[in-house]
Each structure stands twice: as C-alpha cells, then as structure tokens.
Design an enzyme around this catalytic site. Sequence first.
Site, PDB file in Angstrom:
ATOM      1  N   ASP A  17       0.869  -1.170   0.000  1.00  0.00           N
ATOM      2  CA  ASP A  17       0.000   0.000   0.000  1.00  0.00           C
ATOM      3  C   ASP A  17       0.911   1.227   0.000  1.00  0.00           C
ATOM      4  O   ASP A  17       2.111   1.121   0.283  1.00  0.00           O
ATOM      5  CB  ASP A  17      -0.895  -0.037   1.245  1.00  0.00           C
ATOM      6  N   ASP A  19      -0.129   5.165   0.979  1.00  0.00           N
ATOM      7  CA  ASP A  19      -0.344   6.159   2.036  1.00  0.00           C
ATOM      8  C   ASP A  19      -0.413   5.490   3.405  1.00  0.00           C
ATOM      9  O   ASP A  19      -1.233   4.597   3.625  1.00  0.00           O
ATOM     10  CB  ASP A  19      -1.633   6.944   1.770  1.00  0.00           C
TER      11      ASP A  19
END
Length: 221
Positions: A17, A19
């Site tokens: 991922d 953020d």
Amino acid sequence: MTTQTLPTRRFAAFLFDMDGTIISSIASAERTWTRWAQAHGLDVATFLPTIHGVRSVDTIRRLGLPGVDPEAEAAAITRAEIDDVGDIVEIPGARAFLRALPPERWAIVTSAPRALALRRLDAAAMPIPALLIAAEDIARGKPAPDCFLLGAERLGVAAPDCLVFEDAPAGIQAGEAAGAGVVVVTATHHAPIETTHATIPDYRALTVDAGPDGSRILSVG
C-alpha cells in the site's frame, strides 16, 4: 519490533500500500478532506477516520449525500490533494528497503488515483515501481481483494505467494481476502491496532534475504 512473529516462509513478491505504509500523507489528505466535509455539513471528527485506505469515490458514494456526484467530487478532491504535497515524507527506512528489492518482485497497490500516487511518491523522493496498481485500475476498491489480486497477476505470481504491507483496516481485509500474507505498518497509528498479523513500526530494522529461486524472506537485524 513486532507484536507477532514475522512470517518465516518465503514470498514470491511484495505488494505495498502507499499512504500510511511507505509514505505519510495523512496531514495533506486530512486538510483537503476537512475542507470538503465542512462544505457538506459533515462532522469532521467523525468523518475523517473513514477516509483512510479506501478510494475517494467510494468514501463519497458511501455517504449517499443528495445532489452529490461522487465521481466529480472525487476528481476535485484529487486535484486539491495533488496541489498539497509539501509535508509528505517517507515512512522511515522505506526508500532504502524498496530500492533493495528487484523491480520485478514488488509493486505498489494503492487506493489513490495514479496521478496523485505519482505526485506523492515524487514529493517524498520514493522510487517509482515498475508496477503501480491505482484506484482506476479496478472496479471494486479495498476492502475487496481485486487490487491485490491484480497486482499479483501482473507480477506473474499467485496472490497467496505474496506478502502485503498495509496500515489501514480496509487494506488489511483486502490482503486477507486475496489470500496473501499481511504485515501491518504502524508508523502513522495513534493507538495500538488489534490484529493477528505481524506489525512493524517502520522499515529501518527490516532486511530481506533472497533464495535460489528468487523468493524473499523477511528478517529483523
């Protein structure tokens, strides 16, 4: 280092991922979403925790606000976030960790639109992956597993042979639903997270060893 032992088996690829996992963009995102929430009469304190780890269009669509076009609003929010990247930084150790991985063995799988993802990665001086799965690449966002399944497919490996790095509940659920291993990054968490997965505060003590078949195993030290 971890609340649970790191996975001891080898993985064909790593899926990250973005953020909250390899960069911190929380301040930027929350500034933009605070203005949007206030303009729509939402309770900001209640609303902000719901924005993390999911696509903007899904966040807006879930609200069911009358007269609001989720696609148009999400596009406007993306433009505002692209303009606000001044305080985006790497999660400690992430840059060096990613650069140490073979490009064909990792990908970024993010709920952000591609333009925003590239802008944030550049702002934090992060390496650009050979494969980036972004919001517009899938029909169903996290917590659906589609993004991680697609990332694994495009890397040419099976999802259960991948290790997902995540920070948000929706992403953790997506990794689980894809059948992948999961490690939770807690660098941006303000409180302990309840999870059965291994957790790491950042990447500074994390190393990876290659097997003869090119698979990787994590270790601390």
